[in-house]
Design an enzyme around this catalytic site. Sequence first.
Site, PDB file in Angstrom:
ATOM      1  CD  GLU B 207      -3.005  -1.094   0.321  1.00 27.00           C
ATOM      2  OE1 GLU B 207      -3.283   0.029  -0.143  1.00 27.00           O
ATOM      3  OE2 GLU B 207      -3.613  -2.124   0.002  1.00 27.00           O
ATOM      4  CB  CYS B 241      -1.575   7.315   1.588  1.00 29.00           C
ATOM      5  SG  CYS B 241      -2.944   6.395   2.276  1.00 29.00           S
TER       6      CYS B 241
END
Lengths: 534, 508
Positions: B207, B241
Amino acid sequence: MSTRPLREVLVKSRLAASSPPRARVRHEARATPPPGGWPCVGHFLTAGLPGRVRQPGGRAAWQSLRMDPFEDTLRRLREAFHMGRTRSAEFRAAQLRGLGRFLHENKQLLHDALAQDLHKSAFESELSEVAISQGEITLALRNLRAWMKDEHVPKNLATQLDSAFIRKEPFGLVLIIAPWNYPLNLTLVPLVGALAAGNCVVLKPSEISKSMEKVLAEVLPRYLDESCFAVVLGGPQETGKLLEHRFDYIFFTGSPRVGKIVMTAAAKHLTPVTLELGGKNPCYVDDNCDPQTVANRVAWFRYFNAGQTCVAPDYVLCSPEMQERLLPALQSTITRFYGDDPQSSPNLGRIINQKQFQRLRALLGCGHVAIGGQSDESDRYIAPTVLVDVQETEPVMQEEIFGPILPIVNVRSVDEAIEFINRREKPLALYAFSNSSQVVKRVLTQTSSGGFCGNDGFMHMTLASLPFGGVGASGMGQYHGKFSFDTFSHHRACLLRRPGMEKLNALRYPPHSPRRLRVLLVAMEARGCSCTLL
Amino acid sequence: MEREVQRVRQAFLSGRSRPLRFRLQQLEALRRMVQEREKDILAAIAADLCKSELNAYSQEVITVLGEIDFMLENLPEWVTAKPVKKNLLTMMDEAYIQPQPLGVVLIIGAWNYPFVLIIQPLIGAIAAGNAVIIKPSELSENTAKTVAKLLPQYLDQDLYVVINGGVEETTELLKQRFDHIFYTGNTAVGKIVMEAAAKHLTPVTLELGGKSPCYIDKDCDLDIVCRRITWGKYMNCGQTCIAPDYILCEASLQSQIVWKIKETVKEFYGENIKESPDYERIINLRHFKRILSLLEGQKIALGGETDEATRYIAPTVLTDVDPKTKVMQEEIFGPVLPIVPVKNVDEAIDFINEREKPLALYVFSHNHKLIKRMIDETSSGGVTGNDVIMHFTLNSFPFGGVGSSGMGAYHGKHSFDTFSHQRPCLLKSLKREGANKLRYPPNSQSKVDWGKFFLLRRFNKEKLGLLVLTFLGIVAAVLVKKYQAVLRRKALLIFLVVHRLRWSSKQR
């Protein structure tokens, strides 16, 4: 299965560097094959010329090793992908139909190539290579539009009025590295998935199965769109060069050793990979079963394609008593299948090359030969063999056998068998034979493996509705049917919200208060009550 | 380290983590931990990121609780074997896909949402029946310590282990063999993790981040757009993010956008942003300096105030940003929002496609077609139209990147699938050997044809059921036709019998 290093081919390819121009090969490829099979020119002209790139339909690109031979091709494919050529359902279907035509129109050529490479009988070629590939194409064509559809997902209260779906998106440029043991099946089945998912594909067939490599390089590109598909040829060195480039997905079938190399190379570009590797597939035979039936099924799957099958049962685990009953049954099965002299049987394949042959012949020295054991170097023939009294530490129990040799290892009970299996790397497939479904289920639940088949050999592979792939040392990722499509698609989460209704959103904005938090909690959790509210 | 991993592996091999009841129990225990020790967790997050309790709760704890509830509700269904369609050859057999745990999973967390980014994957790993080693980020040390202290009090201590440490420990940890590695963090480390994983052929979920573009069309309500962007961008001080990294819009919109963001910032955080409890700080000095260096030589249209002592950077907007400058080369991960002017949507699409595939893409427009077009012609981990971040909150979505923003996905069922091996199982019986004769050598052409027929015909019970039903219907029709006369004759009798029966049942 394995893509083992092929120095011999490389040597040959250097020799062939001075071979006649490409155009002549193509000319011959179009010509009808002469009686007596396909010309052995194939061996010479197609043997992986260093870094040669076959440009479908167009002129062959002759490039020397000094320049990067792949760069142009890859750039061309990437551009085609960015133009969006491959995205429409019509284009994908056209490609798939092209693949179908390739299989249909070149059936004899393919059979001949398989016979040359592996001495495959028409039966084996048709079933394990052509028919399965054809089945995948038909399945993909029938379901393409359904697979491509945006998948709408359940929403929570906060997103109740929005549209939420998962878009199946092609990755981009896909590299498929195929092995030599089922050179057609293991090339076309992933290819079907990659094309159906709308990717551009670079195909690297195995240089070891030379005749099939030639067909795939010469004939296949004619049936596909040349701007979105390319075949590249070469040995380990060229493959290493190829892997330095950036791809959006790599699909590799071969040995764990090369699998690690591929994944390490992929890590440099953060490219996701599917690795279809091999392993030692155990086959547990319980005391409670009919030895003749078991012998039929085990022998058939073990000696199919001369044992060069990644999912073949690699060794048998059974009690000494069962072994006593199994041996005569195996003997009679082998005689019934391949006659008194298996070497003259048209139904038994040959070992792919000398290197593999030598490796296998060395394995014949392990334990005691109970059945078979003969070999003939000139023909690369190894008889269907059963070994007994095999020690765990011997080479035949240390590496994937990948040949027509079946060692029997004695265990006292099903518990010991399970323990034996769990002590080793997770295999690609696992087989258990027993009349008692409890025993089969027990082996199933207490072990792990890529796939499992009870009371038969690799029949689970023939079902496109089941995913196929390894776990642990036998690989990662899965394919076949819809699973192939999903493997080669990025599942993109898409949420389209309404531009208005700002009052509802005010809840989440700072400054925060405990009251707002409570309302927000309700909105995010209430999934089930959506229908009662709307 | 090696011994620790070995201990966890032994615990997994004991098979304890597999039964459904055990998994549910552990998840319930985890929920209890979050609920009972809420104060400790929120305090730790606050200490790391200067985050108010309300913010920490709504950004981290809510997600965790929601995910646990979702798992508890659905897990019993997910763990069961899924039967699949069969072909003629396997018609009489059992064919299904059985999800199985992978083994020992390593979860490496990130510091920006230090709690949720380790606990959410942990929930998936527990649900799938794995043993887990958790390595929280050493940068958010308070949360790391708290998690290491709390988890063993509530969960099985042999199966779920927290290991704290820095780069050195992580490197050592990555040398061990795992059955899956789940990493959240940046691209450079992602490559290192994957390379380490390749040595053991361990599958990975990465990720990662990336520069998530945000396109604003001129056909939209800028008030609303700017509120939503302000919320998403300055949440957690830009250290998210999936925060919009930069804005793409027509040059003429810039001044309006800046003005509206300014208004919204005032509304959200008050006149004195430094005092606002809802505005966080940068995690450490290194990141603080990195973000400052991005501001050099830029036109600062809003904000720009900084305070090194508290690692405070005000909500900042840059206008007329040159794509070649540093701020457009790396993921910003801070409260700095550059606006890059583009002429039209085509240029925006080209701009996005020239760069690495981002983790998220945001498009604002009233024009539905334009949004669809953006989705069709670009690629990214996820997309939200007319809002930011919200696709993260929906756990029916797979959450993950593509290309350099990562691989693999999680959340909800996708977490369960990520941490499971979908094992195909085919159970046949040892009987009916006659039918198998077809496939055994010696071979003939007719055998080939039969084999093809059996392999390629796809059959399922429903289809067969339909055939049988049709057949029965025909039989019934034929019977009725044949005995029509009899039926007619007995009609009265039948009627009377039925009537009588009903009457008697009523009486009772």
